[in-house]
Design a protein around this motif. Structure first.
Motif, mmCIF file in Angstrom:
data_model
loop_
_atom_site.group_PDB
_atom_site.id
_atom_site.type_symbol
_atom_site.label_atom_id
_atom_site.label_comp_id
_atom_site.label_asym_id
_atom_site.label_seq_id
_atom_site.Cartn_x
_atom_site.Cartn_y
_atom_site.Cartn_z
ATOM 1 N N GLY A 214 9.204 -2.851 -56.096
ATOM 2 C CA GLY A 214 8.974 -1.999 -54.934
ATOM 3 C C GLY A 214 9.299 -2.675 -53.617
ATOM 4 O O GLY A 214 9.534 -2.007 -52.612
ATOM 5 N N ASN B 54 3.830 3.918 -57.492
ATOM 6 C CA ASN B 54 4.383 4.133 -56.157
ATOM 7 C C ASN B 54 5.800 4.694 -56.284
ATOM 8 O O ASN B 54 6.745 3.968 -56.586
ATOM 9 C CB ASN B 54 4.381 2.799 -55.396
ATOM 10 C CG ASN B 54 4.743 2.975 -53.931
ATOM 11 O OD1 ASN B 54 5.296 4.004 -53.543
ATOM 12 N ND2 ASN B 54 4.436 1.971 -53.123
ATOM 13 N N GLU C 229 1.225 0.082 -49.961
ATOM 14 C CA GLU C 229 0.259 0.432 -50.999
ATOM 15 C C GLU C 229 -1.107 0.887 -50.493
ATOM 16 O O GLU C 229 -1.692 1.823 -51.056
ATOM 17 C CB GLU C 229 0.108 -0.711 -52.006
ATOM 18 C CG GLU C 229 -0.302 -2.038 -51.391
ATOM 19 C CD GLU C 229 -0.314 -3.170 -52.417
ATOM 20 O OE1 GLU C 229 0.078 -2.946 -53.577
ATOM 21 O OE2 GLU C 229 -0.722 -4.278 -52.048
ATOM 22 N N ASN D 282 1.963 -0.111 -58.712
ATOM 23 C CA ASN D 282 3.291 -0.615 -59.100
ATOM 24 C C ASN D 282 4.355 0.416 -58.800
ATOM 25 O O ASN D 282 4.134 1.627 -58.909
ATOM 26 C CB ASN D 282 3.343 -0.917 -60.602
ATOM 27 C CG ASN D 282 2.980 -2.348 -60.958
ATOM 28 O OD1 ASN D 282 2.365 -2.598 -62.000
ATOM 29 N ND2 ASN D 282 3.358 -3.297 -60.126
ATOM 30 N N ASN D 283 5.517 -0.112 -58.493
ATOM 31 C CA ASN D 283 6.687 0.731 -58.271
ATOM 32 C C ASN D 283 7.152 1.386 -59.595
ATOM 33 O O ASN D 283 6.883 0.867 -60.677
ATOM 34 C CB ASN D 283 7.806 -0.147 -57.688
ATOM 35 C CG ASN D 283 9.109 0.598 -57.550
ATOM 36 O OD1 ASN D 283 10.049 0.363 -58.306
ATOM 37 N ND2 ASN D 283 9.165 1.520 -56.616
ATOM 38 N N SER E 23 9.224 -1.014 -61.750
ATOM 39 C CA SER E 23 8.401 -2.048 -62.403
ATOM 40 C C SER E 23 7.787 -1.462 -63.679
ATOM 41 O O SER E 23 7.866 -2.065 -64.753
ATOM 42 C CB SER E 23 7.269 -2.523 -61.483
ATOM 43 O OG SER E 23 7.721 -2.721 -60.176
HETATM 44 C C1 LIG Z 1 6.166 -0.039 -44.824
HETATM 45 C C2 LIG Z 1 6.217 -0.251 -46.301
HETATM 46 C C3 LIG Z 1 6.785 0.710 -47.134
HETATM 47 C C4 LIG Z 1 6.813 0.531 -48.502
HETATM 48 N N1 LIG Z 1 7.393 1.498 -49.280
HETATM 49 C C5 LIG Z 1 7.393 1.349 -50.627
HETATM 50 C C6 LIG Z 1 7.944 2.371 -51.451
HETATM 51 O O1 LIG Z 1 8.471 3.382 -50.979
HETATM 52 N N2 LIG Z 1 7.906 2.182 -52.788
HETATM 53 C C7 LIG Z 1 7.338 1.046 -53.360
HETATM 54 O O2 LIG Z 1 7.290 0.943 -54.583
HETATM 55 N N3 LIG Z 1 6.818 0.078 -52.600
HETATM 56 C C8 LIG Z 1 6.825 0.203 -51.257
HETATM 57 N N4 LIG Z 1 6.264 -0.766 -50.490
HETATM 58 C C9 LIG Z 1 5.639 -1.938 -51.158
HETATM 59 C C10 LIG Z 1 4.209 -1.611 -51.599
HETATM 60 O O3 LIG Z 1 3.313 -1.887 -50.541
HETATM 61 C C11 LIG Z 1 3.778 -2.442 -52.821
HETATM 62 O O4 LIG Z 1 4.092 -3.787 -52.590
HETATM 63 C C12 LIG Z 1 4.437 -2.003 -54.120
HETATM 64 O O5 LIG Z 1 4.253 -0.622 -54.360
HETATM 65 C C13 LIG Z 1 3.850 -2.776 -55.283
HETATM 66 O O6 LIG Z 1 4.505 -2.445 -56.470
HETATM 67 P P1 LIG Z 1 5.410 -3.508 -57.228
HETATM 68 O O7 LIG Z 1 4.594 -4.767 -57.355
HETATM 69 O O8 LIG Z 1 5.688 -2.894 -58.544
HETATM 70 O O9 LIG Z 1 6.617 -3.726 -56.401
HETATM 71 C C14 LIG Z 1 6.253 -0.635 -49.082
HETATM 72 C C15 LIG Z 1 5.681 -1.615 -48.249
HETATM 73 C C16 LIG Z 1 5.675 -1.428 -46.884
HETATM 74 C C17 LIG Z 1 5.067 -2.479 -46.022
#
Ligand SMILES: Cc1cc2nc3c(=O)[nH]c(=O)nc-3n(C[C@H](O)[C@H](O)[C@H](O)COP(=O)(O)O)c2cc1C
Ligand code: SF4
Length: 518
Positions: free
Chosen positions: A154, A180, A273, A307-308, A311
């Motif tokens: 993500g 996410n 998140e 989690n995205n 992922s």
């Molecule tokens: C402003 C901003 C926007 C974000 N947009 C997304 C998003 O659209 N999709 C996503 O998966 N993570 C996004 N993230 C990261 C999430 O905060 C988070 O780290 C993530 O969902 C964790 O999943 P992962 O560990 O599988 O990557 C964003 C973070 C920030 C700061």
């Protein structure tokens, strides 16, 4: 015997006429008295060929694209149902170089199967990971995901197994898996493609996450701009419930897990998140301070895995083929494959899944074919609106979290947006600050106020007002935002701004900016 013709039902294919092409094929077949079955598959990810029509002949899939309604009668006339040659012929789909060069682990079924056919899903190795998971201890599942080296797709690249272990070890009467699927980054579409093209793999990944951590409820948080994905996911969840993949007894085991889809209104910060969790709870999408981590106090204050999509969708193949199988792909501490999305001014845009380690140069020129405009590439922005702009001198950087960080860049959700030499990098820097000002949740001062002051400062440089002093002021402001912001929206906006100013100083020489004057 009925001939099977595939016409993608993916939103990107529909946007360029896939629904109309499917209808035209159906009508032409009826008019000619031919028995044709149309399957609305996901996209193969070669967006310049959409709508990509495929015909199944013997054991082959033959591709024709991009097909317009006006091509349909000619295709029938040429005998495309028997795989005959036509000016739109692309040969066997699997041999198209863009596809043939990929390593598709997460996207192995996308575009191949009927997204809502569970028998197709099973036929192409689906559910094998979940079948193995229900027979394992939760701790062993977490260990396998940790050992695979999978890191969050993500944005932050945080190790998935470690996050799961924190939730698994946390006490609580209720835990959650939150997927996410907000996918706000510019030039990205891999989450959407999975949800539309292979929804069961996300359901399977979330169910495995639930079993591993003790969560019984999952939410998929996506945006209202993704109506096709929402429809497909909801239909797949219904099927999964009927077939006991979801529900009180997952695959006949003692584990219970269910999923709901929730739609946000489409604010960039709602992808962050904690802001997402607020939105999911029905509150304003404003960022929460950390600690507490969502893993300990997340949705409704309960331990939550966020989690995205990618992922989670990568977990089934890890459970099926083993941690080592996945870990062996990649470079350094970036293991496995990454679905890269090529977008912007590029000839061959689309979804390209490959092991970490590919260079930007290979992606842009060998795979993407250079710019669509035919002009020289000036810059690429990797990692969404908060990613750095890389000049050609950095195109040998390999896709690897650490290699990008060493160059002050980020991989993020692996969107690669290409710009040709007509791009004005000062305008891009102004846009980054403006984007931050528009999307800021307003909770902290460096981001809320700093971004607006940033727009003004860039405009002063453009107007030739004390350019040297204002460039120094902009750098100082970026430093304050980088280290003083509560989340990465304010904290990473300096990356596109500073990379534009550092790598393209000629664009920051004083010439009047039209927008500033208006
Ligand atoms: C402003 C901003 C926007 C974000 N947009 C997304 C998003 O659209 N999709 C996503 O998966 N993570 C996004 N993230 C990261 C999430 O905060 C988070 O780290 C993530 O969902 C964790 O999943 P992962 O560990 O599988 O990557 C964003 C973070 C920030 C700061
Ligand atoms: S950095 Fe911006 S988006 Fe993040 S908490 Fe602060 S004001 Fe909100």
């Amino acid at each position: 015997m009925s001939v099977v013709v595939f016409v993608p039902g993916d939103a990107a294919a529909i946007a360029v006429g896939a629904d109309k092409v499917a209808k035209a094929i159906e009508q032409e077949a009826v008019a000619r008295g031919l028995d044709v079955t149309i399957v609305r598959n996901g996209s193969r990810g070669m967006l310049w060929l959409e709508p990509l029509v495929e015909v199944r002949t013997d054991h082959q899939r033959l591709a024709y694209g991009p097909v317009k309604v006006s091509d349909v009668a000619g295709l029938f006339e040429a005998g495309f149902l028997d795989g005959a040659e036509h000016v739109l012929s692309c040969g066997q789909t699997k041999d198209i170089p863009f596809l043939a060069r990929q390593t598709r682990l997460t996207f192995s079924r996308c575009g191949v199967t009927d997204p809502l056919s569970l028998s197709d899903y099973r036929h192409y190795q689906g559910l094998k990971g979940l079948e193995k998971a229900v027979a394992m201890t939760p701790a062993d599942i977490v260990k396998q995901v940790t050992d695979s080296g999978l890191r969050g797709r993500g944005g932050a690249g945080f190790p998935t197994g470690i996050k799961w272990k924190t939730v698994a070890d946390a006490a609580g009467p209720q835990k959650y898996i939150v997927c996410n699927a907000d996918e706000g980054d510019s030039g990205t579409f891999s989450d959407r493609m999975i949800m539309e093209g292979d929804p069961f793999v996300l359901i399977e990944g979330m169910a495995i996450a639930g079993i591993a951590t003790g969560a019984t409820k999952g939410y998929i948080y996506t945006r209202s701009e993704y109506p096709h994905a929402v429809r497909t996911m909801q239909a797949a969840i219904e099927i999964a419930r009927r077939e006991h993949i979801l529900g009180p007894s997952v695959l006949g085991s003692a584990y219970s897990f269910d999923i709901e889809v929730r739609m946000g209104a489409g604010a960039y910060v709602c992808g962050e998140e904690t802001s997402l969790l607020n939105s999911l709870e029905g509150k304003r999408g404003i960022v929460r301070a950390k600690p507490p981590l969502p893993a300990l106090q997340g949705l409704f204050g309960r331990p939550t895995v966020v989690n995205n999509v990618i992922s989670l969708a990568s977990v089934p193949v890890i459970m099926d083929r083993g941690a080592q199988f996945y870990r062996d792909y990649g470079v350094g501490r970036s293991h496995g494959t990454i679905p890269i999305q090529l977008a912007g001014n590029i000839k061959h845009g689309g979804l390209y899944e490959t092991a970490f380690g590919v260079t930007l140069r290979e992606l842009i020129y060998d795979i993407g074919g250079g710019t669509l405009s035919g002009r020289p590439v000036k810059a690429v922005q990797v990692g969404g609106p908060l990613g750095a702009y890389f000049p050609p001198s950095l195109f040998d950087t390999v896709f690897d979290y650490e290699a990008f960080a060493a160059k002050d860049g980020l991989i993020g959700h692996a969107g690669v947006v290409v710009f040709d030499d007509t791009a004005d990098m000062l305008k891009q820097a102004r846009f980054a600050m403006e984007f931050c000002a528009v999307e800021s949740c307003g909770k902290c001062t460096p981001c809320r106020i700093g971004s607006t002051r940033g727009v003004e400062t860039v405009e002063r440089i453009a107007a030739g007002i004390e350019p040297e002093r204002n460039r120094a002021l902009l750098a100082d402001l970026c430093n304050t935002m980088k280290f003083g912001s509560l989340c990465a929206l304010g904290g990473f906006t300096p990356y596109p701004v500073m990379s534009a100013m550092t790598h393209f100083p000629e664009d920051f020489a004083p010439t009047p900016l039209i927008e500033a004057a208006e």
